[in-house]
Design a protein around this motif. Structure first.
Motif, short mmCIF file in Angstrom:
data_model
loop_
_atom_site.label_atom_id
_atom_site.label_comp_id
_atom_site.label_asym_id
_atom_site.label_seq_id
_atom_site.Cartn_x
_atom_site.Cartn_y
_atom_site.Cartn_z
N THR A 23 2.24 -1.42 -10.53
CA THR A 23 3.54 -2.07 -10.61
C THR A 23 4.29 -1.95 -9.29
O THR A 23 4.03 -1.05 -8.48
CB THR A 23 4.40 -1.48 -11.74
OG1 THR A 23 4.57 -0.08 -11.50
CG2 THR A 23 3.73 -1.68 -13.08
N CYS A 24 5.23 -2.86 -9.08
CA CYS A 24 6.02 -2.87 -7.84
C CYS A 24 7.02 -1.72 -7.87
O CYS A 24 7.69 -1.49 -8.87
CB CYS A 24 6.74 -4.20 -7.70
SG CYS A 24 7.77 -4.33 -6.21
N ARG A 40 0.83 -1.21 0.00
CA ARG A 40 0.00 0.00 0.00
C ARG A 40 0.86 1.25 0.00
O ARG A 40 0.40 2.33 -0.38
CB ARG A 40 -0.92 0.00 1.23
CG ARG A 40 -1.96 -1.10 1.22
CD ARG A 40 -2.63 -1.23 2.57
NE ARG A 40 -1.66 -1.63 3.60
CZ ARG A 40 -2.00 -1.86 4.88
NH1 ARG A 40 -3.26 -1.72 5.26
NH2 ARG A 40 -1.08 -2.22 5.75
N ARG A 41 2.12 1.07 0.40
CA ARG A 41 3.02 2.20 0.48
C ARG A 41 3.96 2.28 -0.73
O ARG A 41 4.31 3.38 -1.17
CB ARG A 41 3.84 2.09 1.76
CG ARG A 41 4.78 3.27 2.03
CD ARG A 41 5.37 3.17 3.42
NE ARG A 41 6.11 1.92 3.61
CZ ARG A 41 6.36 1.37 4.78
NH1 ARG A 41 5.88 1.94 5.88
NH2 ARG A 41 7.06 0.26 4.89
#
Length: 221
Positions: A59-60, A51-52
């Protein structure tokens, strides 16, 4: 078949890497396409709170080579050779991080979630463990963890090779001949018969040879 051999050791020439190379050699001898990779070349960041750190497009946001490793090497592979030294009676932290971060790429919020989730099942996996202790119980937790991980991913853990050694390359001196066993497992990665029976699993009364898929469980006793 396409195989990726993954070494999770921080040492690029350690005993687990030696085991992985032996298994890769056996797989190549069987005609398979094999590439070998070091996790340390791709994985730096640990799993964080999505979530942060997940970007607005899903995307990561962890800025290392994990996604390239996953999408360009792991996803297209038919089989995996996973090598780890024994660290505190478990897998290396980097290998644990590799599995932890699969969450980021299989979650519904990931733009490649469906693609990755569809590609992970069905792979055949061989596990290589280097360890300085000959005590049989030392590596059991690792074997159990990989067994459960592969079952969760609908993969097949086809075999485990444990080599005893500490100094670089010392595993070659292990009288149980782990390098030979690793090469043999690599050669037979797609031939090993894996069975995981339940009470009602249809199965033959034959372990080897032609299988009668219509046999009932009671005929096996």
């Amino acid at each position: 078949m396409r195989i990726v051999a993954i070494s999770s050791s921080p040492r690029h020439d350690g005993n687990s890497w030696t085991l992985a190379e032996a298994a890769a050699k056996g797989a190549r001898e069987a005609g398979h396409e094999v590439e070998t990779v070091h996790l340390s070349d791709f994985v730096d960041g640990m799993l964080d709170d999505c979530r942060r750190c997940r970007r607005s497009d899903g995307t990561c946001g962890i800025g290392d080579g994990y996604e390239r490793l996953l999408m360009e090497h792991i996803v297209p592979a038919d089989g995996l050779i996973i090598a780890t030294p024994l660290h505190w009676y478990g897998i290396t932290g980097r290998l644990k991080t590799f599995f932890d971060r699969l969450f980021c790429y299989t979650a519904g919020s990931s733009p490649v979630g469906e693609q990755v989730s569809a590609a992970l099942p069905g792979k055949r996996v061989a596990l290589m463990i280097s360890c300085e202790e000959s005590y049989r119980g030392a590596t059991l937790a690792v074997e159990t963890q990989l067994q459960e991980l592969t079952r969760y991913l609908h993969q097949e853990l086809v075999g485990v090779v444990v080599g005893i050694g500490n100094s670089r390359g010392e595993v070659e001196s292990d009288p149980s001949r782990p390098l030979e066993r690793a090469a043999d497992l690599g050669r037979r990665l797609f031939e090993v018969r894996v069975t995981d029976y339940r009470l009602d699993t249809p199965r033959s009364n034959r372990i080897w040879g032609p299988q009668d898929a219509t046999a009932s469980w009671s005929e096996s006793y």
